[in-house]
Design an enzyme around this catalytic site. Structure first.
Site, PDB file in Angstrom:
ATOM      1  CB  ALA A  68      -0.893   0.012   1.237  1.00 38.30           C
ATOM      2  CB  ALA A 113       4.807   2.618   1.047  1.00 36.86           C
ATOM      3  CE  LYS A 114       5.141  -1.576   8.035  1.00 35.78           C
ATOM      4  NZ  LYS A 114       5.966  -0.766   8.934  1.00 35.78           N
ATOM      5  N   GLY A 115       4.183  -2.892   3.223  1.00 35.87           N
ATOM      6  CA  GLY A 115       3.907  -4.124   2.492  1.00 35.87           C
ATOM      7  C   GLY A 115       3.796  -5.283   3.457  1.00 35.87           C
ATOM      8  CG  ASP A 154       7.217  -4.041   9.932  1.00 38.96           C
ATOM      9  OD1 ASP A 154       7.460  -3.001  10.554  1.00 38.96           O
ATOM     10  OD2 ASP A 154       6.214  -4.733  10.169  1.00 38.96           O
TER      11      ASP A 154
END
Ligand code: NAD
Length: 424
Positions: A68, A113-115, A154
């Site tokens: 995202a 953002a992050k995944g 992460d």
């Protein structure tokens, strides 16, 4: 699934509910323009991909992955990639939104953002993880890049994961692109100081907050939920300043000794046994009990929603320093406020990681590397400045530190958006 559906499903509960509530509250507080508010409630782009992966037993498993990208108003997107069985699209969007505010609160030129990949890395071999990572990277190759979106580690991803992403991306491009990820191994252009950076930044914030609250360092006690990268580094760097660690935990439970647990001994014990439990000279304690201990500083450094409506009233810490992202639900924050608990919010308390990631990206683009002391000094300057700005905002507006941090961050993103205008 339509974006509206995702956002309305999230209206009930969970991290996206928390993230949207925090944005709405900040919008009200700073009188945010309606058009900008509506735009910031939605991510700019969300990718959902299938990741077929050859498993060691000869079968093929098809994992689901997300990326995202919430905002690019202030620069390329930045945010980690998480491997966990509970990853959801809502969680990834919420985490991306928090990254936008986090980069803005420390004033570095990134959006958020992050995944995430829905998988259980504890049950996967190194080969399976490598193949899954490389296929995930290939699926994302068009939307990531040093000038577009720069992933980082992460939960349950690390420098090795970043090396695979960097290599796969570079193979697709035909030349080496170290600045496509941060949190890389030093040998591939990683920054000195990155591994400890989130914990170090958290400790700078705790130190500044203890000064403001006039809590002496010597004799202070702290507890850490989630003795992983962030939690263990925060503990390692806080202990030499005077405070003692009375409890720490991981996903399998915790350990407690009111007279203090030597942090490095617990790090060694965890390395040798894979868990904090069973540490000699300490009693076993549940994660719930740990959160409710009487202490000066509680560091939730595991996952979201650790402090919720059901347990917030039992928190006896003077201060909560949010090492994790989203560990406190909005309802819990209200209860903590009523009880006078000082919360250093995630977007400030754990922003040391993205700040040194930014340093890594800058060093990679310049191909000129800094010493660890230079990294740590620059990190301290940025963290202390950000803490001061948020604290001043909280005093000016008579609000808690989270509301103040959000006001500073959303204000900066909104200013950038207003200057750019809405295209076309
Ligand atoms: P990590 O995997 O190194 O550590 C997580 C730790 O939490 C592990 O020890 C795990 O056993 C423990 N844990 C998991 N579930 C738990 C539970 N229910 N109760 C207690 N402990 C539990 O991950 P990390 O990188 O330290 O990340 C931790 C948190 O910090 C996450 O919320 C992450 O998004 C956030 N964060 C990390 C960074 C970074 O630089 N690594 C930066 C900013 C924020």
């Amino acid at each position: 699934m339509a974006m509206e559906e995702i956002l309305s499903d999230a209206a009930l509960d969970g991290p996206l509910h928390a993230a949207l509530t925090q944005l709405d509250d900040a919008a009200k507080l700073i009188g945010l323009d309606d058009a900008i508010h509506h735009k910031l409630r939605k991510p700019k782009r969300v990718m959902m991909v299938s990741i077929p992966t050859a498993m060691d037993d000869g079968s093929t498993q098809v994992f689901t992955g997300y990326r995202a990208q919430h905002s690019m108003e202030r620069g390329p997107c930045k945010g980690g990639i998480r491997y966990h069985p509970d990853v959801t699209i809502e969680e990834v969007i919420a985490l991306a939104m928090w990254m936008t505010w986090k980069c803005a609160v420390v004033n570095i030129p990134y959006g958020g953002a992050k995944g995430g990949v829905v998988c259980n890395p504890k049950e996967m071999s190194v080969g399976e993880l490598e193949r899954m990572t490389r296929r995930f990277t290939t699926e994302l190759v068009e939307v990531i890049g040093p000038e577009k979106d720069i992933p980082a580690p992460d939960v349950y991803t690390d420098a090795q994961t970043m090396a695979w992403i960097m290599d796969t991306y570079s193979m697709q491009k035909g030349y080496s692109v170290p600045a496509v990820v941060t949190g890389k191994p030093i040998a591939l252009g990683g920054s000195l100081g990155r591994e400890a950076a989130t914990g170090r930044g958290c400790v700078f914030c705790i130190r500044e907050a203890m000064r403001r609250l006039e809590i002496p360092m010597d004799g202070a006690k702290f507890a850490v939920q989630g003795f992983g990268n962030v939690g263990a580094w925060a503990a390692r760097l806080l202990e030499p300043l005077g405070p003692k660690m009375m409890a720490a935990s991981d996903s399998r439970g915790g350990v407690y000794n009111p007279d203090g647990i030597p942090v490095l001994d617990l790090v060694k014990h965890k390395e040798e046994t894979g868990r904090v439990g069973g540490f000699p000279g300490a009693d076993d304690i549940s994660n719930e009990e740990l959160l409710e201990l009487e202490c000066d500083v509680l560091i939730p450094a595991a996952l979201e929603n650790a402090i919720h409506e059901g347990n917030a009233g039992n928190i006896k810490a003077t201060m909560v320093a949010e090492g994790a992202n989203g560990p406190t639900t909005p309802d819990a924050q209200d209860i903590l406020n009523d009880n006078g608990v000082f919360v250093i919010p995630d977007i400030l308390a754990n922003s040391g990681g993205v700040t040194v990631s930014y340093f890594e990206w800058v060093q990679g683009l310049q191909a000129y590397f800094w010493t660890e002391d230079e990294v740590n000094e620059r990190l301290e300057r940025i963290m202390v400045r950000a803490f001061d700005e948020v604290y001043a905002e909280s005093q000016k507006r008579s609000v808690d530190m989270r509301a103040a941090a959000m006001a500073v961050a959303v204000g900066r993103v909104a200013e950038a958006q207003a200057m750019r205008g809405i295209y076309p």
